[in-house]
Structure formats: C-alpha cells, structure tokens
Scaffold this active site. Structure first.
Site, mmCIF file in Angstrom:
data_model
loop_
_atom_site.group_PDB
_atom_site.id
_atom_site.type_symbol
_atom_site.label_atom_id
_atom_site.label_comp_id
_atom_site.label_asym_id
_atom_site.label_seq_id
_atom_site.Cartn_x
_atom_site.Cartn_y
_atom_site.Cartn_z
ATOM 1 N N GLU A 1 20.149 27.092 -16.909
ATOM 2 C CA GLU A 1 20.894 28.328 -17.164
ATOM 3 C C GLU A 1 22.062 28.540 -16.209
ATOM 4 O OE1 GLU A 1 19.149 32.127 -17.869
ATOM 5 O OE2 GLU A 1 17.323 31.218 -18.673
ATOM 6 N N ARG A 2 23.143 29.007 -16.767
ATOM 7 C CA ARG A 2 24.285 29.455 -15.972
ATOM 8 C C ARG A 2 23.807 30.522 -14.993
ATOM 9 N NH1 ARG A 2 29.174 32.912 -18.717
ATOM 10 N NH2 ARG A 2 27.422 34.257 -19.219
ATOM 11 N N ASN B 1 10.307 33.400 -18.118
ATOM 12 C CA ASN B 1 11.676 33.712 -17.684
ATOM 13 C C ASN B 1 11.560 35.128 -17.111
ATOM 14 O OD1 ASN B 1 14.859 33.978 -19.522
ATOM 15 N ND2 ASN B 1 14.487 33.596 -17.390
ATOM 16 N N ASN C 1 25.544 27.932 -20.216
ATOM 17 C CA ASN C 1 24.124 27.607 -20.233
ATOM 18 C C ASN C 1 24.022 26.264 -20.960
ATOM 19 O OD1 ASN C 1 22.897 30.286 -19.291
ATOM 20 N ND2 ASN C 1 24.281 30.929 -20.927
ATOM 21 N N HIS D 1 26.852 28.688 -24.695
ATOM 22 C CA HIS D 1 25.809 27.660 -24.702
ATOM 23 C C HIS D 1 26.397 26.316 -25.082
ATOM 24 C CE1 HIS D 1 22.452 30.434 -24.210
ATOM 25 N NE2 HIS D 1 23.239 31.278 -24.862
ATOM 26 N N CYS E 1 20.988 38.440 -22.759
ATOM 27 C CA CYS E 1 19.796 37.732 -22.306
ATOM 28 C C CYS E 1 18.685 37.961 -23.345
ATOM 29 C CB CYS E 1 19.383 38.266 -20.945
ATOM 30 S SG CYS E 1 17.904 37.477 -20.320
ATOM 31 N N GLY E 2 18.266 36.896 -23.995
ATOM 32 C CA GLY E 2 17.292 37.010 -25.080
ATOM 33 C C GLY E 2 15.896 37.386 -24.604
ATOM 34 N N ASN E 3 15.389 36.681 -23.605
ATOM 35 C CA ASN E 3 14.070 37.043 -23.074
ATOM 36 C C ASN E 3 14.151 38.415 -22.402
ATOM 37 O OD1 ASN E 3 12.671 34.673 -23.844
ATOM 38 N ND2 ASN E 3 13.616 33.565 -22.147
ATOM 39 N N CYS F 1 14.745 30.323 -22.311
ATOM 40 C CA CYS F 1 16.000 31.064 -22.476
ATOM 41 C C CYS F 1 16.083 31.480 -23.938
ATOM 42 C CB CYS F 1 17.181 30.177 -22.087
ATOM 43 S SG CYS F 1 18.782 30.966 -22.334
ATOM 44 N N GLY F 2 16.052 32.777 -24.186
ATOM 45 C CA GLY F 2 16.038 33.282 -25.557
ATOM 46 C C GLY F 2 17.337 33.017 -26.290
ATOM 47 N N THR F 3 18.466 33.325 -25.633
ATOM 48 C CA THR F 3 19.753 33.054 -26.289
ATOM 49 C C THR F 3 19.926 31.540 -26.471
ATOM 50 O OG1 THR F 3 20.812 33.238 -24.117
ATOM 51 C CG2 THR F 3 20.978 35.153 -25.567
ATOM 52 N N GLY F 4 19.389 30.758 -25.520
ATOM 53 C CA GLY F 4 19.459 29.294 -25.618
ATOM 54 C C GLY F 4 18.656 28.774 -26.798
ATOM 55 N N ASN G 1 26.836 35.055 -25.112
ATOM 56 C CA ASN G 1 27.029 34.262 -23.887
ATOM 57 C C ASN G 1 27.191 32.794 -24.302
ATOM 58 O OD1 ASN G 1 24.358 33.899 -24.671
ATOM 59 N ND2 ASN G 1 23.505 34.073 -22.630
HETATM 60 N N1 LIG Z 1 17.538 33.747 -19.770
HETATM 61 C C1 LIG Z 1 18.398 34.459 -20.630
HETATM 62 C C2 LIG Z 1 19.875 34.252 -20.427
HETATM 63 C C3 LIG Z 1 20.344 34.895 -19.120
HETATM 64 C C4 LIG Z 1 21.843 34.867 -18.939
HETATM 65 C C5 LIG Z 1 22.400 33.484 -18.792
HETATM 66 N N2 LIG Z 1 21.935 32.815 -17.616
HETATM 67 C C6 LIG Z 1 23.938 33.578 -18.779
HETATM 68 O O1 LIG Z 1 24.551 33.592 -17.703
HETATM 69 O O2 LIG Z 1 24.513 33.630 -19.866
HETATM 70 C C7 LIG Z 1 17.944 34.423 -22.076
HETATM 71 O O3 LIG Z 1 16.710 34.465 -22.274
HETATM 72 O O4 LIG Z 1 18.763 34.443 -22.989
#
Ligand SMILES: N[C@@H](CCC[C@H](N)C(=O)O)C(=O)O
Length: 280
Positions: free
Chosen positions: A212-213, A11, A194, A163, A71-73, A221-224, A161
């Site tokens: 991802e959004r 990412n 996302n 999910h 953004c987690g990553n 995606c870390g938060t994902g 964010n």
């Molecule tokens: N890739 C990221 C998340 C980036 C933001 C996401 N696309 C959003 O709009 O919320 C991660 O690693 O969390």
C-alpha cells in the site's frame, strides 16, 4: 485523546471521533501514533467528522502521515463505528470522502453486525484519473513498466485512490516487499500508487497480495481488491463477481456494467483506549 482500534481483515485502524476530539494535532503526529513499537500501532487513522453533503465525513491518514482519498476496509470499519455508536441511526448511510460520496450498508443479523456492503462508486481506467504521468492510451490496461530490470504488464485503476494491478503466476512466492515500494514510487505515478499482485485462481476467484501507498505491506486492501476485480474483469480473466482472497481473509466484489463497484466484507472492533498525544 480517546480512540477505538478496529480492523477489516487485519487491515487495522485507529478510529477517532472528531465530534468529541480535536483532531487537528493528529495530522502532524500520525506517523508516531501508527508506529507499532513506539505508538498505538496501525496501518492508518480514520477520522469521523461532520459533513454538509452526507451523513458523515471520513478522512483517512496512512501510517506514514500522508492523507488518502479512500479506504475500502476503512469505510466498513467507519460504518460499523458510526452505526454501533448511534451517530447514524439507519443501516444505509452516506459518507463524504476525498473520493466522493461512498454508501456503506451495515448488514445486521440477529441483532449482530454481520458484515458491511459498500457502494464504492465507479472505477476509472482513464490514465488522467489513475493518475499516470502520461496519457498513453484511452484505458490504462496492459501497460508496460520496468522495475529492477524486469518488465511487467500492469493495469492502472482509480477507485478514488490510485492502483497498479499486476497479474502474476504465483502470488505466494512473489517478492512483494522488494518490488512493491519501487512501483509505489515509480515516476509513472505522480501521486504514487497502491500496488496489487494478483493470481487468477478461477472465473470467480482471485488471490491478491498488496503493497500500500503510505503504509507498505498490509493484510488486506479493500480498494485494492476492487481494483483487482475490475482489472481481471476488463481483461476477460473473470466474470463480474469475484471473491478476492487476501492474507487477512476474503472480500466479495461485484462490478456492474455501469462501472459501479460493490464490496462486501467484515469489520471488527478490537478495543477502546485513551492516549496523551503530548508524550509522543
Ligand atoms: N487499506 C485501504 C487503502 C488505504 C489508503 C491507501 N494506502 C492509499 O494511500 O490510497 C483500503 O482498504 O482500501
């Protein structure tokens, strides 16, 4: 503009130091800068900025130019960048984001940065926090959504964010690219979302692919991964500690009873460069 190219499990991000660069122009040009054919190419841009509330501030711009809350990553890359450049002298740091103060810790072994463990703050399953258009239930667990005439159960999770986590039988063959954008833009999600498609492989192992959004298909995606671990745990499908396998590699996620989530994974620097934004 000087920049550093970094990635967390593929990412990838363009990191810009707002202490030495004027970052205002970046917001308008972000989509062009992130274009993989006509620009530098990346899933997003991370801005390193001063903060009045924390050691530093991170702003995140998706590859379509929209701004994300977290953004987690990205935060792992941010922490590696800040520590390796001496912007922060200690391995534990605080970072202001639109999702609140996030606390990454750089893990150093034999003078090398091995990984970054991040206190991601607390998740929320409340419909208003995700956010969902309607406050249908106390917790956004196992709600129904229809796309392309097919019905799915989803769990809405806020990691700062939004999910939408959908459990599937076979994530490898799932049409992520076809359904991802339709769910991202579904009227249920006023701020878009996302979308994580997740297969439970064991009590401590998930396999996940993500749409991802604002960025589309990414390698991780870390938060994902955190949202997927939360949804799996809340549904009783796994314990509180899981490895999440993504196309780019593995993340280790811990969900505490308090609601606090920790994420551990790698962050890599690829190269530094300089670009004249006037030519884009
Ligand atoms: N890739 C990221 C998340 C980036 C933001 C996401 N696309 C959003 O709009 O919320 C991660 O690693 O969390």
């Amino acid at each position: 503009m000087k920049f550093t190219k970094m990635h967390g499990l593929g990412n990838d991000f363009i990191v810009v130091n707002g202490f030495i660069e004027d970052v205002r122009i970046i917001f308008d040009k972000a989509a062009k800068i992130c274009d993989r054919h006509r620009g530098i190419g990346a899933d997003g841009i991370l801005l390193v900025l001063p903060s009045e509330k924390a050691d530093l501030k991170m702003r995140i711009i998706n590859s379509d130019g929209s701004e994300a809350d977290m953004c987690g990553n990205g935060i792992r890359c941010f922490a590696r960048y800040a520590f390796s450049r001496g912007l922060v002298k200690k391995t534990n740091m605080t970072v202001e984001t639109l999702a609140g103060i996030i606390k990454p810790e750089v893990i150093v072994k034999d003078d090398l940065i091995e990984s970054v463990r991040v206190d991601m703050g607390c998740y929320s399953l409340k419909c208003k926090d995700v956010p969902l258009k309607e406050d249908v239930k106390e917790e956004a667990v196992d709600l129904d959504i229809e796309v392309d005439g097919q019905g799915f159960k989803f769990t809405g999770v806020s990691m700062g964010n939004p999910h939408c986590v959908i459990f599937v039988d076979d994530v490898e063959s799932f049409p992520v690219e076809q359904l991802g954008p339709k769910i991202e833009n579904h009227p249920f999600f006023p701020k878009k979302t996302n979308v994580e498609f997740v297969q439970v492989k064991g009590r401590d192992f998930l396999k996940m692919r993500v749409w991802e959004r604002g960025a589309g298909l990414t390698m991780a995606c870390g938060t994902g991964a955190c949202a997927s671990a939360v949804a799996a745990y809340k549904k009783g499908l796994t314990g509180p500690k899981v490895t999440v396998n993504l196309p780019g590699g593995d993340l280790y996620i811990e969900v505490e009873e308090s609601g606090r989530v920790y994420m551990t994974g790698p962050a890599a620097e690829v190269y530094t460069g300089e670009i004249d934004l006037n030519i884009l």
